[in-house]
Every structure is written in structure tokens, then in C-alpha cells.
Scaffold this motif. Structure first.
Motif, PDB file in Angstrom:
ATOM      1  N   VAL A 114       0.885  -1.151   0.069  1.00 43.38           N
ATOM      2  CA  VAL A 114      -0.066   0.098   0.032  1.00 43.38           C
ATOM      3  C   VAL A 114       0.877   1.438  -0.077  1.00 43.38           C
ATOM      4  N   VAL A 115       1.787   1.292   0.852  1.00 40.25           N
ATOM      5  CA  VAL A 115       2.541   2.484   0.832  1.00 40.25           C
ATOM      6  C   VAL A 115       3.655   2.582  -0.504  1.00 40.25           C
ATOM      7  N   MET A 116       3.958   1.643  -1.236  1.00 37.53           N
ATOM      8  CA  MET A 116       4.631   1.588  -2.597  1.00 37.53           C
ATOM      9  C   MET A 116       3.657   2.076  -3.457  1.00 37.53           C
ATOM     10  N   GLY A 117       2.414   1.714  -3.407  1.00 38.07           N
ATOM     11  CA  GLY A 117       1.283   2.153  -4.334  1.00 38.07           C
ATOM     12  C   GLY A 117       1.062   3.719  -4.240  1.00 38.07           C
ATOM     13  N   PHE A 118       1.162   4.027  -2.883  1.00 36.23           N
ATOM     14  CA  PHE A 118       1.053   5.606  -3.132  1.00 36.23           C
ATOM     15  C   PHE A 118       2.152   6.273  -3.528  1.00 36.23           C
ATOM     16  N   MET A 119       3.276   5.736  -3.006  1.00 40.87           N
ATOM     17  CA  MET A 119       4.640   6.259  -4.051  1.00 40.87           C
ATOM     18  C   MET A 119       4.481   6.209  -5.374  1.00 40.87           C
ATOM     19  N   MET A 120       4.072   5.333  -5.892  1.00 37.74           N
ATOM     20  CA  MET A 120       3.701   5.319  -7.287  1.00 37.74           C
ATOM     21  C   MET A 120       2.759   6.166  -7.886  1.00 37.74           C
ATOM     22  N   LEU A 121       1.666   6.493  -7.144  1.00 42.04           N
ATOM     23  CA  LEU A 121       0.733   7.568  -7.467  1.00 42.04           C
ATOM     24  C   LEU A 121       1.224   8.850  -7.415  1.00 42.04           C
ATOM     25  N   ILE A 122       2.093   8.995  -6.545  1.00 39.55           N
ATOM     26  CA  ILE A 122       2.606  10.456  -6.557  1.00 39.55           C
ATOM     27  C   ILE A 122       3.753  10.550  -7.629  1.00 39.55           C
ATOM     28  N   MET A 123       4.390   9.726  -7.959  1.00 37.45           N
ATOM     29  CA  MET A 123       5.351   9.939  -9.279  1.00 37.45           C
ATOM     30  C   MET A 123       4.499   9.782 -10.569  1.00 37.45           C
ATOM     31  N   VAL A 124       3.221   9.188 -10.704  1.00 43.65           N
ATOM     32  CA  VAL A 124       2.558   9.317 -11.708  1.00 43.65           C
ATOM     33  C   VAL A 124       1.972  10.546 -11.877  1.00 43.65           C
ATOM     34  N   PHE A 125       1.659  11.380 -10.665  1.00 47.53           N
ATOM     35  CA  PHE A 125       0.898  12.469 -10.645  1.00 47.53           C
ATOM     36  C   PHE A 125       2.063  13.643 -10.946  1.00 47.53           C
ATOM     37  N   ILE A 126       3.080  13.419 -10.650  1.00 47.69           N
ATOM     38  CA  ILE A 126       4.151  14.523 -11.185  1.00 47.69           C
ATOM     39  C   ILE A 126       4.440  14.269 -12.673  1.00 47.69           C
ATOM     40  N   LEU A 127       4.511  13.151 -13.248  1.00 49.58           N
ATOM     41  CA  LEU A 127       4.891  12.960 -14.808  1.00 49.58           C
ATOM     42  C   LEU A 127       3.611  13.636 -15.431  1.00 49.58           C
ATOM     43  N   LEU A 128       2.152  13.309 -14.643  1.00 51.33           N
ATOM     44  CA  LEU A 128       1.171  14.117 -15.515  1.00 51.33           C
ATOM     45  C   LEU A 128       0.931  15.338 -15.506  1.00 51.33           C
ATOM     46  N   LEU A 129       1.775  16.024 -14.502  1.00 57.12           N
ATOM     47  CA  LEU A 129       1.976  17.408 -14.385  1.00 57.12           C
ATOM     48  C   LEU A 129       2.585  18.114 -15.523  1.00 57.12           C
ATOM     49  N   ARG A 130       3.768  17.356 -15.710  1.00 56.49           N
ATOM     50  CA  ARG A 130       4.722  17.761 -16.589  1.00 56.49           C
ATOM     51  C   ARG A 130       3.962  17.492 -18.043  1.00 56.49           C
ATOM     52  N   ASP A 131       3.561  16.354 -18.311  1.00 58.05           N
ATOM     53  CA  ASP A 131       2.885  15.973 -19.543  1.00 58.05           C
ATOM     54  C   ASP A 131       1.731  17.093 -19.949  1.00 58.05           C
ATOM     55  N   ASP A 132       1.024  17.523 -18.974  1.00 58.23           N
ATOM     56  CA  ASP A 132      -0.163  18.664 -19.064  1.00 58.23           C
ATOM     57  C   ASP A 132       0.331  19.925 -19.448  1.00 58.23           C
ATOM     58  N   TYR A 133       1.382  20.333 -18.930  1.00 62.15           N
ATOM     59  CA  TYR A 133       2.209  21.484 -19.525  1.00 62.15           C
ATOM     60  C   TYR A 133       2.547  21.250 -20.870  1.00 62.15           C
ATOM     61  N   ARG A 134       3.214  20.195 -21.279  1.00 66.03           N
ATOM     62  CA  ARG A 134       3.673  19.821 -22.474  1.00 66.03           C
ATOM     63  C   ARG A 134       2.671  19.922 -23.743  1.00 66.03           C
ATOM     64  N   ASN A 135       1.562  19.179 -23.215  1.00 71.29           N
ATOM     65  CA  ASN A 135       0.286  19.238 -24.332  1.00 71.29           C
ATOM     66  C   ASN A 135      -0.434  20.513 -24.332  1.00 71.29           C
ATOM     67  N   LYS A 136      -0.272  21.397 -23.394  1.00 74.87           N
ATOM     68  CA  LYS A 136      -0.921  22.588 -23.580  1.00 74.87           C
ATOM     69  C   LYS A 136      -0.043  23.673 -24.463  1.00 74.87           C
ATOM     70  N   HIS A 137       1.210  23.132 -24.516  1.00 72.92           N
ATOM     71  CA  HIS A 137       2.239  24.184 -25.568  1.00 72.92           C
ATOM     72  C   HIS A 137       2.756  23.336 -26.765  1.00 72.92           C
ATOM     73  N   GLN A 138       1.830  22.150 -26.905  1.00 75.71           N
ATOM     74  CA  GLN A 138       2.479  21.155 -28.031  1.00 75.71           C
ATOM     75  C   GLN A 138       2.166  22.068 -29.504  1.00 75.71           C
ATOM     76  N   ALA A 139       1.154  22.784 -29.474  1.00 75.78           N
ATOM     77  CA  ALA A 139       0.880  23.412 -30.831  1.00 75.78           C
ATOM     78  C   ALA A 139       2.141  24.611 -30.998  1.00 75.78           C
ATOM     79  N   ILE A 140       2.427  24.980 -30.090  1.00 76.84           N
ATOM     80  CA  ILE A 140       3.650  26.013 -30.373  1.00 76.84           C
ATOM     81  C   ILE A 140       4.958  25.344 -30.737  1.00 76.84           C
ATOM     82  N   LEU A 141       5.104  23.777 -30.110  1.00 77.28           N
ATOM     83  CA  LEU A 141       6.322  23.334 -30.437  1.00 77.28           C
ATOM     84  C   LEU A 141       6.247  22.532 -31.709  1.00 77.28           C
ATOM     85  N   GLN A 142       5.205  22.165 -32.422  1.00 75.79           N
ATOM     86  CA  GLN A 142       5.150  21.463 -33.610  1.00 75.79           C
ATOM     87  C   GLN A 142       5.192  22.444 -34.826  1.00 75.79           C
ATOM     88  N   PRO A 143       5.960  22.227 -35.719  1.00 79.64           N
ATOM     89  CA  PRO A 143       6.145  22.997 -36.795  1.00 79.64           C
ATOM     90  C   PRO A 143       4.969  22.706 -37.920  1.00 79.64           C
TER      91      PRO A 143
END
Length: 163
Positions: A114-143
């Protein structure tokens, strides 16, 4: 963890600033040399680089302290389970001691999962934050892709031969 989450979004913005500064420096190299603005561009890049470096160092140090704290929580939880289990086994009758011992071991492994599951959930949440920002600015980045017709290519080829 709560301290570092807003910084991850800031890392993406600072990375964009650093890339923008490098792109401006590369694309406008002749203009920069013509106006003798090399020092200004170097200072601009240095400021963007230092901001990104300090932000990355801060978030990485917070995340580095997270692993030992999770390990300490897991060890403390296991110690508490074994302590309570030892008291229960000591108070139990002889035939039921083995059953209590096996229940204690199973409960301990479930608690660690259970503790390791919470740790993995936190890491997934961090990756989703990074991905969310990247997806918002993907139109700018794609030529933008342009379709080149053969007539345009032939026309440009003929113009080159005329010159």
C-alpha cells in the motif's frame, strides 16, 4: 512533496525560456554580431540557464529527500506491525501462535504494498503535471507542415537554372 509540485510546472516554463534564448541566439547570429549585442545575449542565456539550474536543484533535492522518508515510513510501519504482532503472539495460546504469526507476515507485506502504491501514485501525478504542460504548449512546439506540389518544385528548379 507539496512544496515541489508547483516547481515542476515552473521547470517546463524555464526550459522553454532557455530554448527560446538559445534559438534567438542561433537564428539572429548575424544581427547580434552586427549590433555588437553578444554580451547582452550571453547574459540573457546565463540568466535563463541559472534560473533553470537552481529550480532543478531545488526540486531534485526535495525528491531525493522523499525516498529516504518513504523508506523510513515503510520501516517504521513494519516495526510497528511486528511489535504489535509480537505482543499478540506472546499473549496467544500455543496452537494459535503460528496462525497469528502468518497473519502478521501477510499484513506486513500488504502494508508495504500500500505504501509503495501511494509512492507510485505520487510519481504518476508528477509525470502527469509535466505532460499536461507539454500538451498545452504542443501547438507551439510542432512546426507546420506544408504540402509541396511537383509544379512548385519544377518552377523553383527552373528559376534556379535561370539565375
Amino acid at each position: 512533496m507539496i512544496i515541489a509540485l508547483p516547481k515542476f510546472r515552473r521547470i517546463q516554463q524555464l526550459t522553454d525560456n532557455l530554448n527560446r534564448s538559445a534559438r534567438e541566439n542561433i537564428s539572429g547570429l548575424r544581427v547580434i554580431r552586427a549590433y555588437n549585442a553578444e554580451k547582452y545575449q550571453e547574459d540573457k542565456f546565463t540568466v535563463a540557464n541559472n534560473d533553470l539550474t537552481y529550480n532543478n536543484l531545488y526540486t531534485n533535492s526535495v525528491m531525493a529527500s522523499l525516498m529516504p522518508s518513504i523508506s523510513m515510513i515503510m520501516s517504521g510501519l513494519s516495526l510497528a506491525i511486528y511489535w504489535v504482532g509480537a505482543i499478540l503472539i506472546n499473549d496467544a495460546t500455543l496452537p494459535s501462535r503460528m496462525e497469528i504469526f502468518s497473519d502478521m507476515i501477510v499484513f506486513s507485506s500488504y502494508a508495504v504494498q500500500v505504501v509503495m502504491g501511494f509512492m507510485m501514485l505520487i510519481m504518476v501525478f508528477i509525470l502527469l503535471l509535466r505532460d499536461d504542460y507539454r500538451n498545452k504548449h504542443q501547438a507551439i512546439l510542432q512546426p507546420k507542415m506544408y504540402k509541396i506540389t511537383p509544379a512548385v518544385v519544377i518552377f523553383e528548379h527552373n528559376l534556379r537554372n535561370l539565375c
